[in-house]
Design an enzyme around this catalytic site. Structure first.
Site, PDB file in Angstrom:
ATOM      1  N   LYS A 150       0.631  -1.111  -0.276  1.00  0.00           N
ATOM      2  CA  LYS A 150      -0.212  -0.246  -0.159  1.00  0.00           C
ATOM      3  C   LYS A 150       1.421   1.207  -0.078  1.00  0.00           C
ATOM      4  CE  LYS A 150      -3.994  -2.531   2.563  1.00  0.00           C
ATOM      5  NZ  LYS A 150      -4.355  -3.178   3.844  1.00  0.00           N
TER       6      LYS A 150
ATOM      7  N   GLN B 198      -4.738  -1.977   9.939  1.00  0.00           N
ATOM      8  CA  GLN B 198      -4.923  -3.709   8.694  1.00  0.00           C
ATOM      9  C   GLN B 198      -5.085  -4.511  10.232  1.00  0.00           C
ATOM     10  OE1 GLN B 198      -3.374  -3.692   5.560  1.00  0.00           O
ATOM     11  NE2 GLN B 198      -4.082  -5.993   6.084  1.00  0.00           N
TER      12      GLN B 198
ATOM     13  N   ASP C  59     -11.439   2.674   4.600  1.00  0.00           N
ATOM     14  CA  ASP C  59     -11.102   1.246   4.041  1.00  0.00           C
ATOM     15  C   ASP C  59     -12.905   1.127   3.861  1.00  0.00           C
ATOM     16  OD1 ASP C  59      -8.751  -1.164   3.776  1.00  0.00           O
ATOM     17  OD2 ASP C  59      -8.489  -1.135   6.003  1.00  0.00           O
TER      18      ASP C  59
END
Ligand code: NDP
Length: 294
Positions: free
Chosen positions: A53, A97, A120
């Site tokens: 990312k 994460q 997200d």
């Protein structure tokens, strides 16, 4: 042999567009979008995803920062980090994460993220907006799948879509998105899970089959309708002594078999995974442009 749905080429195309928009934003506002990734512990897969990312951010001009914590961090301390990021005007969006260590309640963490910075797309507010068809940050993997379907002009209207797996981050949102009154969408969607009966009977009627169950090479050719479109979300590293690395990366679909019957198929690697990252960049750009929350 199937047509390969190429996530590499498609994600590069999307990233080029994002890079141009980022450059435009920098010209106008003198500030690049800023994404923060919060990583807890040392899970190698999570470290790999976060690194990918960061690299992707750099390639389009988005600033990326990594906040790394020991797996022993308490839930209270992690929530404080989230409060800090929520209030930092320099941060446009951030991700925590997953998975998190078992002593941390994932729902508490997701619920604490400001919806405006939840790139997200996991916060209940953003999931709710998605269900209602309002402008929001779509969860990255389902958004990436929609982009692939659009790029390859795969018609979804009136089609039978079968989704294998009902997780909050992949299976459930993609089934909602494809059943919405939208394009892509307007499909008749069946969502299967570990308690579904007669799975093969259901999958073999799918015009579009999306596999997101976390079981390596679970989907075999006999489970797939001839000329179906097959989207493989799974990603696994499995032992392979014939490979110099000692392992190979595979998906939830037995690619060697299924590519002989499907009309289109996504490879693993090189399919949905790259699109997930492209969709995250898209959400970060939206956050910086404040198109979802003003
Ligand atoms: P989860 O483990 O959260 O969910 C798996 C789902 O599959 C559950 O709903 C489970 O059912 C269902 N399931 C498991 N076994 C079976 C079975 N034999 N038959 C039918 N249903 C089954 O997985 P995720 O959605 O997080 O991830 C799925 C896969 O996708 C993983 O391989 C993951 O690594 C990968 N992934 C890839 C991404 C990418 O960018 N390419 C992003 C996210 C995930 P039940 O609910 O009943 O337990």
């Amino acid at each position: 042999m199937s047509i390969l749905i190429d996530g590499k080429t498609t994600s590069e195309k999307i990233k080029s567009r994002i890079a141009a928009e980022v450059a435009h934003l920098i010209d106008n506002e003198d500030k690049a979008p800023h994404l923060v990734a919060v990583l807890v512990g040392q899970d190698p897969a999570s470290e790999f995803y976060v690194k990918s990312k960061e690299k992707a951010c750099q390639s389009v001009g988005i600033i990326s920062s990594l906040y790394k914590y020991s797996e022993k961090i308490t839930e209270a301390d992690l929530l404080q980090v989230i409060d800090f990021l929520n209030n930092d005007p320099d941060v446009d969006g951030f991700i925590v994460q997953l998975p998190l260590p078992s002593h941390i309640n994932v729902d508490h963490v997701i619920n604490r993220i400001s919806p405006a910075k939840d790139v997200d797309g996991f916060h209940p507010m953003n999931i709710g907006k998605m269900v209602l068809g309002a402008e929001t940050y779509l969860p990255a993997t389902p958004a990436g799948i929609l982009m692939l379907l659009e790029e390859y002009k795969i018609e979804t209207e009136g089609k039978n879509v079968v989704v294998l797996g009902r997780s909050n981050i992949v299976g459930t949102p993609i089934s909602i998105l494809l059943s919405r009154k939208a394009n892509p969408g307007n499909a008749t969607v069946t969502l299967c899970h570990s308690k579904s009966a007669n799975l093969e009977e259901i999958t073999s009627k799918a015009d579009i089959l999306i596999a997101a169950i976390g079981q390596p090479e679970f989907v075999k050719a006999h489970m797939v309708k001839p000329n179906a479109v097959v989207i493989d979300v799974g990603i696994h590293r499995i032992e392979d002594k014939t490979n110099p690395k000692g392992y190979r990366i595979t998906g939830d679909v037995d690619f060697a078999e299924v590519s002989k019957v499907a009309s289109h198929i996504t490879p693993v690697p090189g399919g949905v995974g790259l699109m997930t990252i492209a969709a995250l960049l898209e959400n970060t750009l939206k956050a910086a442009k404040k198109t979802v929350y003003r």
